[in-house]
Design an enzyme around this catalytic site. Structure first.
Site, PDB file in Angstrom:
ATOM      1  NE  ARG A  51       0.298   1.342   3.382  1.00 17.46           N
ATOM      2  CZ  ARG A  51       1.252   2.206   3.658  1.00 17.46           C
ATOM      3  NH1 ARG A  51       2.526   1.823   3.730  1.00 17.46           N
ATOM      4  NH2 ARG A  51       0.989   3.484   3.862  1.00 17.46           N
ATOM      5  CG  ASP A 236      -3.035   8.270  -0.905  1.00 17.13           C
ATOM      6  OD1 ASP A 236      -2.806   8.660   0.260  1.00 17.13           O
ATOM      7  OD2 ASP A 236      -2.813   7.114  -1.297  1.00 17.13           O
ATOM      8  CG  ASN A 246      -1.963  11.565   3.286  1.00 22.14           C
ATOM      9  OD1 ASN A 246      -1.473  10.702   2.568  1.00 22.14           O
ATOM     10  ND2 ASN A 246      -1.582  11.715   4.541  1.00 22.14           N
ATOM     11  CE  LYS A 247      -4.893   5.624   4.846  1.00 22.59           C
ATOM     12  NZ  LYS A 247      -5.920   4.843   4.112  1.00 22.59           N
TER      13      LYS A 247
END
Ligand code: MRU
Length: 359
Positions: A51, A236, A246-247
Site C-alpha cells: 500500500r 495520495d 491523504n489518509k
C-alpha cells in the site's frame, strides 16, 4: 533489484517475479509474498499486502511487465498488457500514482515495435529507481525547512514501506538526520487500519529513530503543549490547485496545525499531482469495509492475526479511507522538483514546466 536506501525493502524485483513484503503482517512477521502474474500483483494491491501511493504505482508497472512476458506473439502481448492495465487500474481509486504508472507503461508499449517484455521490465525498473531518487530529492528539500533540533508529527505511513524505498514524509525525516540534525518523530496510530502504529512505528524503529507512538485523538493535546515544530505527511493525490487527499485524519491534523501556528507540509513526488483534477472535490475517495471500523486488529501468541469486534451488531458505519486537506491549510508541498508554496495553481504548473513532465 533492491532499494539500498533503508533497512526496509518493501518491493524486490527478482528478474522474473515481484517479491512484496506482506504489510498486513507487520510488525509481527516479516514475510515476503511472491507475485508471478499481473493478477497476483493486483490482488496484493487490493488486499493491502502493498500500500502507499508510490509503492502501488511501481508495483502496477511490474505487474504490467509480468503480463508482457506471458507470450511472444505481439498482438497477444498487447491484449495481455491492456487487460492487466485495466485490472491493476481498478484496484484502488484514490492514489493517482497508480493511473500515472499504468499510463506511462502503456505509452511506452505503444511506442515500442517488436517484443515488449524486456522493454516493459526496463521501464518498471526505471520507475523503481526514479521513485527512490525522487524521494531522496524530496528529503533534501524538506530537510532544509527543518531546524537543528526538531520534533515532527506524521500520519499514516509515507515511508520506505509506501514507496520503492526511502519514503516521502519519512524521506524528509531520513534526510534531516543525514544532514546531521536531530529529529524526533511522533507517529499517529492512524485508526482504523493502523498504518502509523504497525508500519511507521516499526519502520522508524528498524532504522533507529527517536519515534513516539500516540493515538490519533491525542494529537490536540500535544499541539496544545507545543510539542511539534512541524507536521509532515504524504499524499495520495494532489489536485491542480494544491488540495491534497491523504489518509483519513490528515485534514484534522491540518486544522490543528493551523490553529496552533505549526507548519503543515505535504511531501510527495510530482507523480502524485493530478493536473487533470481541478480541486479536492473532484478526487475520488475510497470507501472501505465497515468491519475495519467495528473491529480492531489483534494478534495472538502465535502471531496469527485476528479481529475483535468492538461495536454493537447492526450499527451504521462509514469508512472513507482518505480525506482532503484544502490548499489554504498547507504551508508547502515538498516535491522532487522543489518546495512549492501558495498560490499552488501557479507553483504546481511552474514545477511541471520546469521538469518537462506535464503530459
Ligand atoms: O491506504 P494506504 O495505506 O495506501 O494509504 C497511504 C497513505 O495515505 C499515504 O500517506 C500516501 O499514500 C503517501 S505514501 C508515500
Amino acid at each position: 533489484m533492491t532499494s539500498h536506501s533503508s533497512t526496509v525493502e518493501p518491493i524486490v524485483w527478482t528478474g522474473h517475479s515481484l517479491r512484496l513484503l506482506d504489510q498486513r503482517l507487520l510488525p509481527h512477521e516479516v514475510v515476503y509474498v511472491e507475485c508471478k502474474t499481473a493478477e497476483a500483483v493486483a490482488d496484493a494491491i487490493r488486499t493491502m499486502i502493498v500500500r502507499g501511493a508510490p509503492a502501488i504505482g511501481v508495483c502496477a508497472a511490474f505487474g504490467i511487465a509480468l503480463a508482457a512476458g506471458d507470450t511472444h506473439d505481439r498482438d497477444s502481448t498487447d491484449r495481455n498488457v491492456h487487460e492487466a492495465a485495466s485490472l491493476l487500474g481498478g484496484t484502488r481509486p484514490t492514489a493517482i500514482n497508480l493511473a500515472w504508472a499504468i499510463d506511462r507503461m502503456l505509452r511506452v508499449a505503444a511506442a515500442t515495435t517488436g517484443p515488449l517484455h524486456a522493454t516493459m521490465v526496463r521501464e518498471a525498473e526505471s520507475m523503481f529507481r526514479e521513485d527512490i531518487a525522487a524521494n531522496r530529492r524530496i528529503g533534501r528539500f524538506g530537510a532544509e525547512l527543518l531546524g537543528d533540533d526538531t520534533t515532527i508529527l506524521t500520519h499514516c505511513n509515507a515511508g520506505a514501506l509506501a514507496t520503492a524505498g526511502y519514503g516521502t514524509a519519512l524521506g524528509v525525516v531520513r534526510a534531516t538526520r543525514e544532514a546531521g540534525k536531530r529529529i524526533a518523530i511522533f507517529a499517529g496510530e492512524t485508526r482504523p487500519y493502523l498504518q502509523g502504529a504497525r508500519l511507521t512505528a516499526w519502520e522508524l524503529q528498524q532504522d533507529g529513530f527517536d519515534v513516539t507512538l500516540i493515538t490519533d485523538n491525542m494529537s490536540g493535546h500535544f499541539f496544545a503543549r507545543e510539542t511539534f515544530d512541524a507536521v509532515i505527511v504524504g499524499a495520495d493525490r494532489i489536485a491542480a490547485n494544491g488540495d491534497t487527499a491523504n489518509k483519513i485524519g490528515t485534514y484534522t491534523l491540518a486544522v490543528l496545525a493551523h490553529a496552533h501556528d505549526v507548519p503543515f507540509y505535504i511531501a510527495a513526488p510530482l507523480s502524485t499531482i493530478d493536473l487533470q483534477c481541478p480541486n479536492g472535490a473532484a478526487i475520488p475517495i475510497e470507501e472501505r469495509s465497515g468491519s475495519e471500523v467495528t473491529e480492531t486488529l489483534g494478534w495472538d501468541r502465535d502471531g496469527q492475526q485476528h479481529r475483535v469486534r468492538v461495536a454493537p451488531d447492526g450499527i451504521a458505519v462509514r469508512h472513507p479511507a482518505f480525506d482532503v486537506t484544502p490548499a489554504r491549510l498547507i504551508t508547502a508541498i515538498i516535491t522532487d522538483a522543489g518546495v512549492l508554496r501558495a498560490p499552488y495553481a501557479t507553483s504546481i504548473a511552474e514545477a511541471f514546466s520546469r521538469s518537462g513532465s506535464a503530459d
